[in-house]
Design a protein around this motif. Structure first.
Motif, short mmCIF file in Angstrom:
data_model
loop_
_atom_site.label_atom_id
_atom_site.label_comp_id
_atom_site.label_asym_id
_atom_site.label_seq_id
_atom_site.Cartn_x
_atom_site.Cartn_y
_atom_site.Cartn_z
N ASP A 25 -3.39 1.92 -3.73
CA ASP A 25 -2.54 2.35 -2.62
C ASP A 25 -2.97 3.72 -2.11
O ASP A 25 -2.50 4.74 -2.58
N LYS A 26 -3.82 3.70 -1.12
CA LYS A 26 -4.36 4.98 -0.65
C LYS A 26 -3.45 5.64 0.38
O LYS A 26 -3.62 6.79 0.71
N LYS A 27 -2.49 4.87 0.89
CA LYS A 27 -1.64 5.45 1.94
C LYS A 27 -0.27 5.88 1.42
O LYS A 27 0.62 6.21 2.19
N GLY A 28 -0.13 5.86 0.13
CA GLY A 28 1.12 6.34 -0.45
C GLY A 28 2.35 5.52 -0.09
O GLY A 28 3.46 6.02 -0.08
N ARG A 29 2.15 4.25 0.21
CA ARG A 29 3.30 3.40 0.53
C ARG A 29 4.23 3.24 -0.68
O ARG A 29 5.44 3.19 -0.53
N LEU A 30 3.62 3.12 -1.85
CA LEU A 30 4.41 2.86 -3.06
C LEU A 30 5.29 4.04 -3.43
O LEU A 30 6.42 3.86 -3.87
N SER A 31 4.77 5.26 -3.24
CA SER A 31 5.53 6.43 -3.65
C SER A 31 6.66 6.73 -2.67
O SER A 31 7.64 7.38 -3.01
N SER A 35 9.60 3.04 2.35
CA SER A 35 8.66 2.07 2.89
C SER A 35 8.71 0.82 2.02
O SER A 35 8.24 0.83 0.89
N LYS A 36 9.34 -0.20 2.56
CA LYS A 36 9.63 -1.36 1.72
C LYS A 36 8.37 -2.14 1.32
O LYS A 36 7.99 -2.15 0.17
N GLY A 37 7.72 -2.72 2.25
CA GLY A 37 6.53 -3.54 2.09
C GLY A 37 6.19 -4.02 0.69
O GLY A 37 6.35 -3.31 -0.29
N GLY A 38 5.74 -5.24 0.59
CA GLY A 38 5.39 -5.80 -0.70
C GLY A 38 4.02 -5.33 -1.15
O GLY A 38 3.32 -4.61 -0.44
N LEU A 39 3.67 -5.76 -2.34
CA LEU A 39 2.37 -5.39 -2.89
C LEU A 39 1.25 -6.01 -2.05
O LEU A 39 0.18 -5.42 -1.92
N GLN A 41 1.18 -6.30 1.16
CA GLN A 41 0.92 -5.44 2.32
C GLN A 41 0.06 -4.25 1.95
O GLN A 41 -0.77 -3.80 2.74
N ILE A 42 0.27 -3.73 0.75
CA ILE A 42 -0.54 -2.59 0.31
C ILE A 42 -2.00 -2.99 0.21
O ILE A 42 -2.90 -2.27 0.66
N ILE A 43 -2.21 -4.19 -0.35
CA ILE A 43 -3.59 -4.68 -0.46
C ILE A 43 -4.19 -4.89 0.93
O ILE A 43 -5.32 -4.48 1.21
N GLU A 44 -3.40 -5.50 1.82
CA GLU A 44 -3.91 -5.78 3.16
C GLU A 44 -4.30 -4.49 3.89
O GLU A 44 -5.41 -4.34 4.39
N GLU A 45 -3.37 -3.55 3.90
CA GLU A 45 -3.58 -2.33 4.69
C GLU A 45 -4.47 -1.32 4.00
O GLU A 45 -5.42 -0.80 4.58
N SER A 46 -4.15 -1.08 2.75
CA SER A 46 -4.79 0.02 2.09
C SER A 46 -6.12 -0.38 1.47
O SER A 46 -7.07 0.40 1.45
N TYR A 47 -6.20 -1.59 0.98
CA TYR A 47 -7.43 -1.98 0.28
C TYR A 47 -8.42 -2.68 1.21
O TYR A 47 -9.60 -2.36 1.22
N ARG A 126 6.30 -0.93 -10.25
CA ARG A 126 5.34 -1.85 -9.63
C ARG A 126 3.99 -1.18 -9.33
O ARG A 126 2.99 -1.85 -9.19
N SER A 127 3.98 0.13 -9.24
CA SER A 127 2.68 0.78 -9.01
C SER A 127 1.79 0.67 -10.24
O SER A 127 0.58 0.91 -10.17
N ASP A 128 2.36 0.31 -11.38
CA ASP A 128 1.56 0.15 -12.60
C ASP A 128 1.12 -1.29 -12.87
O ASP A 128 0.42 -1.56 -13.84
N PHE A 129 1.56 -2.23 -12.02
CA PHE A 129 1.08 -3.60 -12.18
C PHE A 129 -0.41 -3.64 -11.87
O PHE A 129 -0.88 -2.94 -10.97
N LYS A 130 -1.11 -4.50 -12.60
CA LYS A 130 -2.56 -4.58 -12.42
C LYS A 130 -3.00 -5.89 -11.79
O LYS A 130 -2.46 -6.94 -12.13
N VAL A 131 -3.99 -5.82 -10.95
CA VAL A 131 -4.62 -7.03 -10.44
C VAL A 131 -5.44 -7.62 -11.59
O VAL A 131 -6.27 -6.93 -12.18
#
Length: 462
Positions: A25-31, A35-39, A41-47, A126-131
């Motif tokens: 998560d390079k855009k700090g959505r999780l912190s 910012s609700k967005g699911g995991l 969305q983080i992959i889509e946008e940030s990764y 959830r920020s500690d969940f791993k792919v």
DNA sequence: GCATGATCATGC
DNA sequence: GCATGATCATGC
């Protein structure tokens, strides 16, 4: 970033394996908790660096690949299971009816999936969940045949003006799951005035479980129908074909023909008989691919000569604390009846007045059934609601003498409550008790479907 | 005859 | 030891 080839895209997706969502998560959505967005969305946008959208096209449209980020977990027995169904695109009832499977919104968007599995852990941020694993997934041919039939089942229901009666249990692998915050997410449908809950195509949780087990644990299932056969017949027809030659025989005769030992008391006899008639003797029913992926659970029904079962059908014991804390929408019992297809294996006694162990049992046939949505949300809910009310307030428990024993009576919903289900004790002995949320102690109780209701289901009326 | 409560037996 | 499927027993 444009990915020119599947390999390039998959390589990028695989590079995420082992990383946590916090890392990705390079855009700090999780912190940012607002910012609700699911995991996903983080992959889509940030990764992968593309804007989240709700287009009809797949996410990577040049490659025709749709990205899905999906969780698995460990169940109480330590086996991994999908944590949830995979929700795909929303069904536009007005449009989907004009398509064929090949031009459908489902196939247009989801024929090729980039699946990124992560492990969900209870109590972990959830920020500690791993792919864990990234794969490019296309549907195996035999699954695709079943999914085509599922799509047709769903769309035909809309064509019949019954979009409001859709239920996930109607189909095998591809479901129509509700999508929307609440009952206000209603949509119009083309052949009825009635508004219907917004729904999305989804791959059932049981189907997703088969995928995580296959791709993460290399576990394979045993199939009963080949794709060539599935092109000609539905899975249901194949199933009935396998069993039809045995209708009318006694279980003893079937056992003899199949070379299996008949033991009335062995709980394993019926599953053994089923696997044997399916040509995969000894396979556990949960390891049968089509049953497992579609979440088909078998139940035995023993009819009396009058075509009615003497006994009601029991389910697992009730966890009253769970019933008390859950809302109806998220309740386990609702989820169970929505997502389970039952395979009724029907037998019949032709004599009356004797003990069961002294009566010959005849095989009558099969019935695949799932409870209609209207019954789940009415009668089952009523029983759940009344029970929940009683265990929160007060259950009227009385002790009466019967013969030499003291029996415990209660005022949970009885058989005459609404004609579908009732609550009744099920314990091992008089000491099998359970604490209620209100502090009372009662004999362990179970949810039962009324024998009369089962008889109506078998008559095709429910 | 049937509803309701009790409890057995197997299998994990 | 316990959950579950199955069946029994009493009494209205």
């Amino acid at each position: 970033m444009i990915y020119n080839t599947e390999e390039e895209l998959l390589e990028k997706a695989r590079a995420a394996e082992g990383s946590t969502f916090g890392d990705l998560d390079k855009k700090g959505r999780l912190s940012n908790s607002r910012s609700k967005g699911g995991l996903g969305q983080i992959i889509e946008e940030s990764y992968f660096g593309y804007k989240v959208n709700s287009n009809a096209e797949p996410d990577f449209k040049e490659l025709g690949i749709e990205l899905k980020v999906t969780p698995f977990k460990k169940n109480t027995k330590g086996k991994i299971t999908a944590k949830e169904r995979l929700v795909l695109n929303i069904i536009n009832y007005m449009k989907e009816v004009d398509y064929t499977f090949d031009t459908s919104s489902f196939w247009n968007k989801n024929s090729k999936l980039l699946l990124m599995f992560y492990q969900w852990l209870p109590g972990v941020d959830r920020s500690d969940f791993k792919v864990t694993k990234s794969i490019l997934f296309t549907f195996p041919e035999s699954d695709l045949q079943i999914i085509k039939k599922d799509w047709e089942t769903i769309v035909n229901k809309v064509r019949d003006g019954k979009a409001h009666e859709l239920s996930e249990g109607d189909t095998n692998y591809l479901g129509a799951c509700t999508k929307g915050a609440n009952k206000s997410s209603l949509r119009e449908q083309p052949f009825s005035e009635e508004l219907a809950m917004q729904r999305a195509f989804s791959l059932k949780q049981s189907y997703m479980t088969s995928l995580v087990r296959k791709f993460i644990k290399n576990e394979e299932l045993v199939s009963i129908a080949k794709s060539e056969e599935l092109i000609k017949k539905s899975f249901e027809e194949i199933l009935y074909d396998r069993f039809n030659p045995y209708i009318g025989l006694t279980v003893r005769e079937i056992a003899q023909k199949q070379g299996i030992e008949y033991n009335q008391k062995a709980k394993s006899f019926i599953p053994l008989m089923i696997s044997s008639l399916l040509g995969i003797k000894g396979t556990k029913l949960n390891d049968i691919e089509e049953f497992s992926k579609a979440n088909i659970q078998f139940k035995t029904i023993r009819l009396e000569p009058n075509n009615r079962p003497r006994e009601s059908m029991s389910f697992k014991n009730i966890n009253f604390n769970q019933w008390f804390t859950e809302s109806w929408e998220e309740s386990e019992i609702r989820e169970t009846f929505m997502s389970t297809k039952f395979l009724f294996v029907i037998f019949k006694y032709k004599e009356t007045g004797k003990q069961n162990s002294e009566r010959e049992l005849y095989f009558e046939g099969l019935k695949l059934w799932n409870m209609p949505m209207r019954t789940i949300d009415k009668e089952v809910k009523e029983v759940w609601q009344e029970t929940k009310r009683l265990v929160g307030e007060e259950v009227k428990i009385e002790y009466k003498k019967r013969g030499n024993t003291l029996i415990e009576t209660n005022n949970f919903p009885k058989k005459d409550f609404n004609g579908v289900a009732h609550i009744r004790p099920k314990g091992r002995n008089g000491k099998d008790k359970v604490n209620l949320p209100n502090g009372q102690i009662v004999t362990k109780q179970c949810f039962w479907l009324n024998n009369n209701y089962i008889a109506e289901v078998l008559d095709g009326n429910k």
